[in-house]
Scaffold this active site. Structure first.
Site, mmCIF file in Angstrom:
data_model
loop_
_atom_site.group_PDB
_atom_site.id
_atom_site.type_symbol
_atom_site.label_atom_id
_atom_site.label_comp_id
_atom_site.label_asym_id
_atom_site.label_seq_id
_atom_site.Cartn_x
_atom_site.Cartn_y
_atom_site.Cartn_z
ATOM 1 C CG HIS A 136 -1.886 1.002 1.435
ATOM 2 N ND1 HIS A 136 -1.598 2.288 1.815
ATOM 3 C CD2 HIS A 136 -3.228 0.949 1.278
ATOM 4 C CE1 HIS A 136 -2.731 2.988 1.889
ATOM 5 N NE2 HIS A 136 -3.733 2.197 1.567
ATOM 6 C CG ASP A 213 0.675 -2.276 6.011
ATOM 7 O OD1 ASP A 213 -0.289 -2.479 6.772
ATOM 8 O OD2 ASP A 213 0.593 -1.580 4.980
ATOM 9 C CD GLN A 216 -6.838 -4.530 4.036
ATOM 10 O OE1 GLN A 216 -7.742 -5.301 4.357
ATOM 11 N NE2 GLN A 216 -7.079 -3.263 3.743
ATOM 12 C CE LYS A 239 -7.216 -0.392 6.384
ATOM 13 N NZ LYS A 239 -7.958 0.053 5.203
ATOM 14 C CB CYS A 377 -3.822 3.486 -1.398
ATOM 15 S SG CYS A 377 -4.944 4.836 -1.113
HETATM 16 N N1 PMP Z 1 -1.747 -0.668 4.578
HETATM 17 C C1 PMP Z 1 -2.704 -1.412 4.014
HETATM 18 C C2 PMP Z 1 -2.360 -2.781 3.507
HETATM 19 C C3 PMP Z 1 -3.996 -0.915 3.914
HETATM 20 O O1 PMP Z 1 -4.951 -1.659 3.350
HETATM 21 C C4 PMP Z 1 -4.287 0.376 4.419
HETATM 22 C C5 PMP Z 1 -5.680 0.961 4.317
HETATM 23 N N2 PMP Z 1 -6.274 0.836 3.069
HETATM 24 C C6 PMP Z 1 -3.252 1.104 4.994
HETATM 25 C C7 PMP Z 1 -2.001 0.555 5.061
HETATM 26 C C8 PMP Z 1 -3.477 2.475 5.536
HETATM 27 O O2 PMP Z 1 -4.327 2.435 6.639
HETATM 28 P P1 PMP Z 1 -4.879 3.788 7.279
HETATM 29 O O3 PMP Z 1 -5.490 4.556 6.139
HETATM 30 O O4 PMP Z 1 -5.884 3.325 8.273
HETATM 31 O O5 PMP Z 1 -3.724 4.494 7.873
#
Ligand code: PMP
Length: 421
Positions: A136, A213, A216, A239, A377
């Protein structure tokens, strides 16, 4: 409901009382365009059960005060609840100590904290940071910023057509200049579950710390940071049935003690004079200013809720939903699934020949079906798979097989409406 091939629904599905669970989520009874909402955008944000909403109301109506700074009843109560939430986080990920669990505003904030605190301290010109091709943006951009600032290099683990990372290529990237491996546990765009334990062990064999990270992963599969052995693990509350504005960074104490604070201000200090400031102990050193107290307490409630259902049960249920959806969507001619790794979390990214994902998403919305369309993203993933965007259905334990049928029916309708054969 469609006829399913043997085993598609899985053995756990029948025992899972989904209607009882669904009744706990007020938003699931919302109608969209006169049709029942089919919420399949859980990878972006999951929904909140009544019990977490109630916890927010209770905190705001009877318990709210600023924390850590006063001796009066409300402040002591709010402080105790906030710190109890930290211990719930500790137990949820099996961290050795609650001091290693820092509340952040989310995964992005947590990764940026490590970039500033660890990266600025330990990364110099000529050093390297390894990320993967399926990250991401939150786990790419901070490292790119650091590399630019320091004259360091970003190295990227390549991904196969199925969406699986190459462990051999990763091993070849490891070397004396690498200062950090920053890797996703589960890809938000493809659903790939990365066997991170192998990556962590290989990096540690070279003395390289690893940040995971877990945005997910933490909501969908059991996470044990001690068993994984990672140095940092980041995830977001929104999430996992909690509110927005709260997330967690787990960090090994030995690193956190050495790291510079990301933000300066109140609560992160022991003493301040114009000559010198002494920082607070961990985790407070990294929690400057008034934290999101209500959101942390609500996250604690959400974690209790998920634990009571059971992360193994959740993982099984979502696996069954994904298998059923994959079978249904694969049967539609003209649809290509992007991300076909052997181990996947409940994410189904797809492109339909002749229809832009945004148009597809708009049409599905007419049927009350909420999917995400775009690059999620993860633009490098889109580039790698040569698509501008995908339509992504992502499932939670409260989704049903009938909702998967509604998705498939809506996709079929899209083909007719857009005149795609
Ligand atoms: N890493 C991953 C794999 C994600 O799916 C997301 C959210 N789509 C993020 C980071 C970022 O999370 P946040 O917007 O809650 O900071």
């Amino acid at each position: 409901m469609r006829m399913m091939s043997a085993g598609t629904k899985g053995s756990g599905a029948e025992r899972f009382d989904v209607e009882r669970i669904r009744a706990q989520f007020p938003v699931l009874s919302v109608q969209v365009n006169g049709k029942p909402l089919v919420y399949l955008d859980n990878a972006a944000s999951a929904q909140m059960p009544q019990r977490v909403i109630d916890r927010i109301v209770r905190y705001q109506s009877r318990e709210h005060s600023n924390i850590h700074r006063a001796v009066h009843y409300l402040s002591e109560l709010a402080t105790a609840e906030y710190e109890a939430a930290r211990r719930k986080v500790q137990s949820f990920i099996n961290a050795p100590s609650d001091k290693e669990c820092i509340f952040t505003s989310g995964t992005t904030d947590a990764i940026n904290l490590v970039m500033h605190g660890y990266g600025r301290r330990f990364v110099q010109a000529g050093d390297e940071i390894i990320v993967s091709a399926i990250e991401h943006h939150a786990n790419i951009v901070p490292w790119q910023m650091l590399c630019e600032e320091r004259g360091a290099k970003l190295r990227v683990i390549p991904v196969s057509d199925a969406g699986e990372l190459s462990f051999e290529a990763f091993q070849a990237l490891l070397g004396p200049r690498v200062r950090l491996v920053a890797l996703t546990h589960v890809s938000n765009a493809l659903g790939t579950v990365v066997p991170i334990r192998d990556y962590i062990d290989a990096a540690h064999a070279h003395g390289i710390p690893v940040l995971i990270d877990g945005a997910q992963a933490a909501p969908h599969i059991p996470v044990d940071v001690q068993a994984l052995g990672c140095d940092f693990y980041a995830f977001s509350g929104h999430k996992m049935c909690g509110p927005t504005g709260i997330g967690v960074l787990y960090g090994r104490a030995e690193w956190l003690e050495k790291m510079q604070p990301f933000k300066g201000g109140g609560d992160m200090i022991l003493s301040v004079s114009f000559e010198k400031t002494t920082y607070n102990t961990i985790p407070f050193k990294f929690e400057a200013g008034t934290p999101p107290i209500m959101a942390a307490i609500a996250l604690g409630e959400a974690l209790d809720y998920l634990r009571e259902i059971g992360l193994d049960t959740i993982a099984r249920r979502e696996h069954d939903l994904l298998a059923y959806a994959t079978e249904g969507v694969s049967a539609i001619r003209g649809i290509r699934i992007i991300g076909t790794a052997e181990r996947k979390a409940a994410v189904l990214s797809m492109v339909m020949e002749g229809i832009h994902p945004h148009d597809l998403g708009t049409l599905l919305n007419e049927d009350g079906v909420a999917v995400r369309t775009g690059h999620h993203c993860a633009q490098p993933v889109m580039t790698r798979f040569r698509v501008p965007a995908t339509a992504r259905a992502s499932f939670a334990f409260y989704n049903t097989f009938e909702e998967v049928d509604a998705l498939v029916a809506s996709l079929e309708r899209a083909k007719t409406v857009f005149g795609v054969a």
